[in-house]
Design an enzyme around this catalytic site. Structure first.
Site, PDB file in Angstrom:
ATOM      1  N   CYS A   1      27.842  73.830 -48.603  1.00  0.00           N
ATOM      2  CA  CYS A   1      26.729  74.120 -47.623  1.00  0.00           C
ATOM      3  C   CYS A   1      25.437  74.658 -48.002  1.00  0.00           C
ATOM      4  O   CYS A   1      24.528  74.762 -47.391  1.00  0.00           O
ATOM      5  CB  CYS A   1      27.186  75.281 -46.656  1.00  0.00           C
ATOM      6  SG  CYS A   1      28.547  74.909 -45.764  1.00  0.00           S
TER       7      CYS A   1
ATOM      8  N   HIS B   1      20.869  81.905 -44.383  1.00  0.00           N
ATOM      9  CA  HIS B   1      21.732  81.205 -44.063  1.00  0.00           C
ATOM     10  C   HIS B   1      22.457  81.316 -42.793  1.00  0.00           C
ATOM     11  O   HIS B   1      22.707  80.243 -42.152  1.00  0.00           O
ATOM     12  CB  HIS B   1      22.873  81.180 -45.216  1.00  0.00           C
ATOM     13  CG  HIS B   1      24.137  80.313 -45.296  1.00  0.00           C
ATOM     14  ND1 HIS B   1      23.647  79.080 -45.463  1.00  0.00           N
ATOM     15  CD2 HIS B   1      25.369  80.333 -45.290  1.00  0.00           C
ATOM     16  CE1 HIS B   1      24.811  78.301 -45.516  1.00  0.00           C
ATOM     17  NE2 HIS B   1      25.850  79.353 -45.320  1.00  0.00           N
TER      18      HIS B   1
ATOM     19  N   HIS C   1      25.688  74.236 -37.619  1.00  0.00           N
ATOM     20  CA  HIS C   1      25.755  74.254 -38.948  1.00  0.00           C
ATOM     21  C   HIS C   1      26.221  72.721 -39.489  1.00  0.00           C
ATOM     22  O   HIS C   1      27.178  72.194 -39.435  1.00  0.00           O
ATOM     23  CB  HIS C   1      27.004  75.115 -39.448  1.00  0.00           C
ATOM     24  CG  HIS C   1      27.137  75.379 -41.015  1.00  0.00           C
ATOM     25  ND1 HIS C   1      26.338  74.711 -41.988  1.00  0.00           N
ATOM     26  CD2 HIS C   1      27.931  76.391 -41.903  1.00  0.00           C
ATOM     27  CE1 HIS C   1      26.700  74.991 -43.169  1.00  0.00           C
ATOM     28  NE2 HIS C   1      27.358  76.214 -43.003  1.00  0.00           N
TER      29      HIS C   1
END
Length: 404
Positions: free
Chosen positions: A161, A299, A333
């Site tokens: 990620c 994040h 996400h």
């Protein structure tokens, strides 16, 4: 800024909010709950995902592009936009002095999943010879290079990620080293695929809420993320070169760092040591200290463990309380694309002075000690320096420092 400063001269994006940076920027500014949030099949009940809206040849022209894996298509769209905004012309540039760096976590999982189904149901003779050109993880970078006559370095970075953010950092280093005069960096992933969703569901990473506001970063009732997809891209040049040709100045990449936790395959280090080191090293790289930071793009996955560690880290390092936002509340996400998308949005905050709210989060988790999270509505500020955090499986910690 020093002579080694790197400026962003073009940006591009495709997300569940639409095609183009403006569409996504408006959605996160509004704190919008995106339409199209759809429940998974019965075996994944109460889990959700966000998909990029379908687009055709008017958005992505070119022979054969309709048959590419989505992770390549998304990258091509974002890169096309970024090049157009930069004012550069691939028909006339010296392709040997142009580089491309793509960050991706998964590669062509849509193509590979479909091929596996075809193999199982119809036999090996029915598997397409285009399977690997459409699914190998480096094929987004390769296809971008072919499309835009790029014969300089072509890199693919896989850092889960954090991939999209690492791509920007690697691109910055290529420019500083003098290897290229222009570098395109992109993060892309298209993981809204049943097997990918099932894997995240099995490990408890997806939200257990059935509501449309399932992603709630830093909220006390957060329970996981909403699976998403998309791409973000930037064109980067050395500042003196960009100024010489009168290019747009969309912000600068001042600092970059990438550390590894070496702790656990999927859990961040419990005291955030690796992430803290990444923040400190990126600020040092930029010649700055924590108090110089005006804004943090977190994040912010909405998972209990990650948000707790990141929130405490932000409070520890930035005791002067810079504003904080988490774009995944709206966008979900997007895995390897997230870091690049969020970097572009952080740059937009710097150029406009607008900090988007963290949608769906009613209040900050009391455990996080007064994190200055922007809630409810956007906030008008004049930030000069922003930090964007990207954390990934495998202990990846990437931090970008950006400024005007």
């Amino acid at each position: 800024m020093t002579s080694t400063a790197v400026v962003v001269t073009g940006t591009g994006m495709v997300t569940p909010a639409g095609v183009g940076v403006d569409e996504t920027w408006k959605a996160v500014r509004d704190g919008r709950t995106l339409t199209g949030l759809t429940s998974r099949p019965a075996d994944l009940n109460e889990r959700h995902y966000l998909s990029v809206p379908a687009f055709g040849t008017d958005v992505l022209p070119g022979r054969g592009t309709a048959h590419l894996d989505p992770f390549i298509r998304y990258a091509l769209v974002a890169v096309d936009q970024a090049i157009a905004e930069s004012g550069l012309d691939p028909e006339t540039w010296d392709g040997s002095r142009v580089g491309v760096v793509v960050g991706c976590g998964l590669g062509g999982v849509t193509t590979m999943s479909a091929a596996q189904t075809r193999l199982d149901t119809r036999g090996a003779d029915t598997v397409s010879p285009y399977l690997h050109p459409r699914s190998l993880i480096n094929m987004a970078a390769g296809t971008v290079a072919i499309r835009h006559r790029i014969t300089g370095p072509s890199h693919t970075v896989a850092a889960a990620c954090a991939s999209g953010a690492v791509a920007i950092g690697v691109a910055r280093d290529l420019l500083r080293a003098g290897t290229s005069d222009v570098v395109i960096a992109c993060g892309t992933d298209a993981g809204v695929v049943p097997v990918v969703a099932a894997g995240f569901s099995a490990m408890g990473a997806l939200s257990n809420s059935s509501a449309a506001d399932a992603s709630r970063p830093f909220s006390a009732d957060r329970s996981g993320f909403v699976l998403s997809e998309g791409a973000g891209a930037v064109v980067m040049e050395r500042e003196e070169s960009a100024r010489r040709r009168g290019a747009p100045d969309l912000g600068k990449i001042l600092g970059y760092s990438y550390t590894t936790d070496a702790h656990h395959p999927v859990q961040p280090h419990p005291d955030g040591a690796g992430a803290e080191a990444a923040v400190r090293m990126a600020l040092s790289d930029a010649g700055l200290v924590p108090r110089d930071v005006d804004h943090v793009n977190a994040h912010g996955t909405s998972t209990p463990h990650n948000d707790r560690i990141e929130g405490r880290l932000i409070r520890k390092l930035f005791s002067h309380d810079p504003s904080v936002t988490a774009n995944k509340a709206v966008l979900g996400h997007s895995l390897g694309a997230a870091g690049a998308i969020e970097a572009v949005l952080a740059l937009r905050t710097l150029t406009t002075g607008v900090v988007p709210p963290t949608a769906h989060t009613p209040a900050v988790d009391p455990e996080l000690g007064g994190l200055n999270l922007v809630l409810g509505v956007e906030r008008c500020e004049q930030p000069v320096v922003a930090v964007s955090n990207s954390l990934g499986f495998g202990g990846a910690n990437c931090v970008l420092v950006m400024g005007m």
